[in-house]
Design an enzyme around this catalytic site. Sequence first.
Site, PDB file in Angstrom:
ATOM      1  N   ASN B  60     -15.081 -18.637  43.933  1.00  0.00           N
ATOM      2  CA  ASN B  60     -15.158 -17.298  44.515  1.00  0.00           C
ATOM      3  C   ASN B  60     -14.714 -17.358  45.979  1.00  0.00           C
ATOM      4  O   ASN B  60     -15.171 -18.209  46.735  1.00  0.00           O
ATOM      5  CB  ASN B  60     -16.611 -16.800  44.400  1.00  0.00           C
ATOM      6  CG  ASN B  60     -16.746 -15.340  44.801  1.00  0.00           C
ATOM      7  OD1 ASN B  60     -16.477 -14.968  45.939  1.00  0.00           O
ATOM      8  ND2 ASN B  60     -17.177 -14.518  43.866  1.00  0.00           N
ATOM      9  N   HIS B  71     -12.636 -14.217  42.037  1.00  0.00           N
ATOM     10  CA  HIS B  71     -13.867 -14.821  41.518  1.00  0.00           C
ATOM     11  C   HIS B  71     -13.536 -16.263  41.110  1.00  0.00           C
ATOM     12  O   HIS B  71     -12.365 -16.666  41.147  1.00  0.00           O
ATOM     13  CB  HIS B  71     -14.346 -14.019  40.306  1.00  0.00           C
ATOM     14  CG  HIS B  71     -14.960 -12.699  40.663  1.00  0.00           C
ATOM     15  ND1 HIS B  71     -15.595 -11.889  39.739  1.00  0.00           N
ATOM     16  CD2 HIS B  71     -15.064 -12.056  41.853  1.00  0.00           C
ATOM     17  CE1 HIS B  71     -16.040 -10.805  40.345  1.00  0.00           C
ATOM     18  NE2 HIS B  71     -15.737 -10.870  41.628  1.00  0.00           N
ATOM     19  N   GLU B  73     -13.257 -17.565  38.285  1.00  0.00           N
ATOM     20  CA  GLU B  73     -12.326 -17.598  37.156  1.00  0.00           C
ATOM     21  C   GLU B  73     -10.924 -17.118  37.549  1.00  0.00           C
ATOM     22  O   GLU B  73      -9.915 -17.730  37.189  1.00  0.00           O
ATOM     23  CB  GLU B  73     -12.855 -16.725  36.007  1.00  0.00           C
ATOM     24  CG  GLU B  73     -14.255 -17.104  35.506  1.00  0.00           C
ATOM     25  CD  GLU B  73     -15.377 -16.375  36.251  1.00  0.00           C
ATOM     26  OE1 GLU B  73     -15.198 -16.030  37.446  1.00  0.00           O
ATOM     27  OE2 GLU B  73     -16.435 -16.140  35.641  1.00  0.00           O
ATOM     28  N   SER B  98     -22.112 -16.464  33.852  1.00  0.00           N
ATOM     29  CA  SER B  98     -21.543 -15.509  32.888  1.00  0.00           C
ATOM     30  C   SER B  98     -20.416 -14.703  33.539  1.00  0.00           C
ATOM     31  O   SER B  98     -20.606 -14.114  34.599  1.00  0.00           O
ATOM     32  CB  SER B  98     -22.656 -14.566  32.422  1.00  0.00           C
ATOM     33  OG  SER B  98     -22.167 -13.632  31.471  1.00  0.00           O
ATOM     34  N   CYS B 100     -17.884 -11.865  34.730  1.00  0.00           N
ATOM     35  CA  CYS B 100     -17.948 -10.405  34.867  1.00  0.00           C
ATOM     36  C   CYS B 100     -16.903  -9.745  33.957  1.00  0.00           C
ATOM     37  O   CYS B 100     -16.102 -10.423  33.314  1.00  0.00           O
ATOM     38  CB  CYS B 100     -17.704 -10.019  36.327  1.00  0.00           C
ATOM     39  SG  CYS B 100     -15.968 -10.120  36.826  1.00  0.00           S
ATOM     40  N   CYS B 103     -13.214 -10.770  34.870  1.00  0.00           N
ATOM     41  CA  CYS B 103     -12.860 -12.138  34.480  1.00  0.00           C
ATOM     42  C   CYS B 103     -12.838 -12.283  32.954  1.00  0.00           C
ATOM     43  O   CYS B 103     -12.024 -13.027  32.406  1.00  0.00           O
ATOM     44  CB  CYS B 103     -13.814 -13.131  35.134  1.00  0.00           C
ATOM     45  SG  CYS B 103     -13.629 -13.143  36.946  1.00  0.00           S
ATOM     46  N   ASP B 163     -20.660  -8.522  45.435  1.00  0.00           N
ATOM     47  CA  ASP B 163     -19.798  -9.259  44.522  1.00  0.00           C
ATOM     48  C   ASP B 163     -19.915  -8.770  43.084  1.00  0.00           C
ATOM     49  O   ASP B 163     -18.952  -8.777  42.340  1.00  0.00           O
ATOM     50  CB  ASP B 163     -20.128 -10.757  44.573  1.00  0.00           C
ATOM     51  CG  ASP B 163     -18.968 -11.592  44.055  1.00  0.00           C
ATOM     52  OD1 ASP B 163     -17.885 -11.500  44.648  1.00  0.00           O
ATOM     53  OD2 ASP B 163     -19.127 -12.296  43.051  1.00  0.00           O
TER      54      ASP B 163
HETATM   55 ZN   LIG Z   1     -15.562 -12.217  37.711  1.00  0.00          ZN
END
Ligand SMILES: [Zn+2]
Lengths: 167, 167
Positions: B60, B71, B73, B98, B100, B103, B163
Site C-alpha cells: 500500500n 493498495h 495488490e 482480504s 477490497c 483489488c 483507505d
Molecule cells: Zn484494495
Amino acid sequence: MHPPTTPFEPTPPVSIALKSDIENLKHAIEQAKLGASEGGVSIGGAVVDKDGNVLGVGRNKRVQEKSAILHGETDCLNNIGRLHASKYVGATMYTTLSPCTMCSGAVVLFGISRVVMGENSTFVGGEDFLKSRGVEVVNLDLDECKQLKKNFIDKYPEIWNEDIGEE
Amino acid sequence: MHPPTTPFEPTPPVSIALKSDIENLKHAIEQAKLGASEGGVSIGGAVVDKDGNVLGVGRNKRVQEKSAILHGETDCLNNIGRLHASKYVGATMYTTLSPCTMCSGAVVLFGISRVVMGENSTFVGGEDFLKSRGVEVVNLDLDECKQLKKNFIDKYPEIWNEDIGEE
Ligand SMILES: [Zn+2]
Ligand SMILES: [Ca+2]
Ligand SMILES: [Ca+2]
Ligand SMILES: [Zn+2]
C-alpha cells in the site's frame, strides 16, 4: 411500496441521464482524445461531485507509463489523490467506455454514487456489480465514443486485448 | 455429478490451502512490514505464477506516494507491468488482508486464478464477488497479519478509515 431490501443487495436505483451528463462526459472524451494523441489506449475518465465541480480527470496510461492498472477511471482517482470519503457522496464517475471489474470495484470502494458511460457496445465491464451495490449506471450510447474506441482497436488490436485481459 | 452452472455464475472452486501458500504469503508480509517501516499502511501483496515463480510484489502506497489506488495488490500488479494474459492463468494473488472491491475486480480483470489472504477478521472485501467469478479464495487466518494491521490501526485510525473508504 418498495420491494424488500437487504444491506447487501440494495435495490438498484433508477438510472436517469441528467442534462449535465453530456457536458460532463466531455471531460472524459477530451482525455480519451489526448490519450490517442499520445499513442495510448483512447479511454478517458472524469469525476464530478454532487455540486458539479470536476474533482479530477484521467486517461488510460498502459502505453504511456507501461501501467497495467492505470485505466481512465483509476488514473482519474489517482490524480485526485487522497480525499475525504464524504467528497465522493453524490459524485459521478464519467467514462468513455463501460468500466471494467477493477474500475467498477474502485467506484464501489470510493463510495461514488453514479457511473455515466459513453458506450458499452463491444465491452461490458462491471455494470451488474455496480447496480448490485446500489450505484446508478447510465449509458449515453454515443457514436463519438464508439468511434474513438474503434480507431484504437483497428490500429492496435493486440494492445486492446492486453488492456481488457484477453489473450 | 456437478450442479448446473451458467457462464455468469460458475460454481466456486473448492478452496484448499497449499503447502506453498504459507511460504509464498511471506513475500506479502515482508512488503507489509516494509510499508509499516515507511510509516505507510501495513498491507502487502505478491503474485506467484502456476510454476511457483514470484511475478512481483507490492505494498500500500497511500502515505508514501499519496496514492488512493495503490493498495498492496494493485501496487504489485503495477510493479509487474504489462504482461501477457496467459502468464496469470493458474497464478495466485497473496495479500495480507482480504482484498477490497477494487483489488478483487483487478484479480478478475487480470484472470488470476486464486487469492490467498493472511486474514479477514475486521475487513471483508470482495470475497463473494471473487467466488462468483470462479476465483478460488483461501483465508490462512494468521495472527501475524492481524497484529500487523492492528499496529497500524491503533496508531493511525483516520488513515485506515480513509483507505477503506469510510468516513
Ligand atoms: Zn484494495
Ligand atoms: Ca481472461
Ligand atoms: Ca463508504
Ligand atoms: Zn478499468
